[in-house]
Design an enzyme around this catalytic site. Structure first.
Site, PDB file in Angstrom:
ATOM      1  N   CYS A 126      35.927  12.692 -88.522  1.00 31.48           N
ATOM      2  CA  CYS A 126      36.863  11.795 -88.028  1.00 31.48           C
ATOM      3  C   CYS A 126      38.069  12.161 -87.324  1.00 31.48           C
ATOM      4  O   CYS A 126      38.804  12.905 -88.025  1.00 31.48           O
ATOM      5  CB  CYS A 126      37.226  11.213 -89.637  1.00 31.48           C
ATOM      6  SG  CYS A 126      38.613  10.029 -89.502  1.00 31.48           S
TER       7      CYS A 126
ATOM      8  N   CYS B 237      41.356  11.420 -89.284  1.00 32.52           N
ATOM      9  CA  CYS B 237      41.596  12.532 -90.271  1.00 32.52           C
ATOM     10  C   CYS B 237      42.332  13.633 -89.691  1.00 32.52           C
ATOM     11  O   CYS B 237      43.172  14.388 -90.426  1.00 32.52           O
ATOM     12  CB  CYS B 237      40.583  12.665 -91.084  1.00 32.52           C
ATOM     13  SG  CYS B 237      39.321  11.389 -91.735  1.00 32.52           S
TER      14      CYS B 237
END
Length: 468
Positions: free
Chosen positions: A65, A68
């Site tokens: 991600c 993230c």
């Protein structure tokens, strides 16, 4: 002048010193990295049993991600800040793809998801992903839902710290129980306090006790159960200042209040007299017409029209005024330029009573337009940021599809030509076969009328023509 041996010795000493400095820097960096990692714990499937007695701030992430990865350095700073300040909050992170069952139990639906876990309660963080905002959230939610204010000095201190402050005034009562429940539910958004009447300044006059008061915009407003409905709904609507600067995140949060949002769209980088005038009109309406519009409208301004344009799938001029209904994606534009306070009040009133023209919405056609608009925006952003990547991502599939279509079309035409060639090999075309059959019939009829010699001659000529 140094001898060559002396120069070599100096060079060697310098190299050794540089090596020691480099080694020391590497050790320091390793120690710093390990110290940072010590503030953020990697969690596994044993976390469910070990967390019960502690307060945890956890981010659930996925290794692939991009958001993230962007949050990771911020998260390390959050861990360091909470640890150094002596906060009781432990900071951790969990790979939701490796421990999907655990993530599912905590209700993780996307990445990254930030939650504060306190006993049996789990609070979702939906604010900006900055260190200060996350730390403030952790400190607020980890403490008591309702904080007492024991003195006037403490009250004044909290008034300076908070733009919006909710306060319960009075003793034990059913209203206090409701207030405590609402505080436990909405502490993710704002602070809640309680105090006795003696703590308040003499200028604050309350109609009755017990009561709930909100202090904001240089004034205070009391909760009225008969006019304002449920306490939870009232707090949710009053947790913002009457007028504020609005961005994409704030607009998303305002949608949870159920209010319509009246916005002055301006350009703060290139302020004009018109921008200042519209901004001032919105501010005046928010303050002077609070009793008329506060329950239904939130007021503010937004810098630039990019975000608004993406919402309405159109173009809003700058400066201008627009009213958004975030619950059904409708928007309202004034039929004529806003020049005076009376025109702005009339426009807002027309939206409130339903006489204003509504645009947009969340109907089926609008949803189709939204899909097409988002797809076009995505493609355009890819081409703007990386033309080569855009050509590869979108040009290659289109090229393949074009080749497939061309192959299908040409394959059909080739099959037709093959059939014609086969017919030609067997006897040219159907029309030529019919003509030849008619000639045979005529020759047969002529043969019946003529002698055997003429018939034999015709057969020789026919065989000769077929050979050629």
């Amino acid at each position: 002048m140094r001898s060559p041996s002396t120069s070599c010795s100096v060079f060697a000493d310098g190299a050794m010193a540089a090596g020691r400095v480099s080694l020391a820097c590497g050790v320091a960096a390793a120690l710093l990295c390990s110290a940072v990692l010590a503030f953020v714990e990697d969690l596994d499937d044993t976390f469910k049993e070990t967390r019960v007695d502690d307060i945890w701030l956890v981010t659930f992430y996925a290794p692939w991600c991009g958001y993230c990865k962007k949050l990771e350095p911020v998260w390390n700073d959050v861990g360091m800040e909470l640890k150094s300040s002596g906060s009781p909050v432990h900071v951790g992170k969990m790979d939701a793809t490796a421990y999907s069952g655990m993530a599912s139990e905590f209700g993780v639906r996307g990445y990254p998801t930030i939650k504060l876990l306190k006993g049996d309660l789990a609070y979702n963080y939906k604010g900006p992903r900055t260190k200060d905002d996350i730390v403030e959230f952790a400190n607020r939610v980890s403490g008591p839902a309702v904080r007492p204010l024991p003195s006037k000095q403490m009250f004044e201190h909290m008034m300076k710290r908070h733009d919006v402050l909710f306060l319960y005034v009075g003793g034990e009562s059913p209203l206090k129980e409701k207030y405590n429940d609402v505080a436990s539910e909405l502490i993710v958004y704002t602070y809640f306090f309680s105090a006795s009447e003696e703590v308040l300044p003499e200028s604050v006059k309350l109609p009755e006790l017990p009561t709930v008061v909100v202090f904001k915009d240089g004034a205070h407003f009391t909760y009225d159960e008969y006019e304002d409905g449920s306490l939870s709904s009232w707090v949710n609507k009053e947790r913002f200042q009457g007028y504020l600067q609005i961005d994409g995140f704030t607009l998303y949060e305002l949608g949870e209040t159920g209010k319509l949002v009246a916005i002055a769209v301006i350009d703060e980088k290139d302020p004009t007299e018109e921008s200042g005038r519209l901004k001032g009109l919105i501010q005046r309406v928010a303050k002077e017409y609070r009793e008329h519009f506060n329950r239904d409208f939130q007021f503010g301004h937004m810098d630039g029209n990019d975000y608004i344009n993406s919402l309405i799938m159109g173009e809003v001029t700058v400066p201008s005024v627009i009213i958004l209904n975030t619950s059904n994606e409708q928007y309202f534009l004034p039929s004529e330029p806003i020049e005076t306070m009376e025109q702005l009040v009339q426009f807002i009133s027309s939206v409130l009573n339903g006489s204003a023209q509504a645009n947009g919405g969340d109907g089926f056609i609008q949803r189709i337009k939204r899909v097409a608009f988002d797809a076009r925006s995505t493609i355009m952003s890819v081409f703007r940021s990386s033309p080569l990547l855009g050509c590869f991502l979108f040009g290659l599939p289109l090229g393949v599809i074009s080749l497939m279509c061309y192959g299908i079309c040409t394959a059909e035409s080739d099959d037709g030509s093959d059939d014609i060639d086969a017919l030609k090999r067997e006897g040219l075309t159907d029309e030529e076969e019919e003509d030849e059959e008619e000639e045979d019939e005529e020759r047969q009829r002529a043969a019946e009328l003529e002698g055997p010699e003429e018939e034999e001659e015709r057969r020789r000529r026919r065989r000769k023509r077929r050979i050629w």
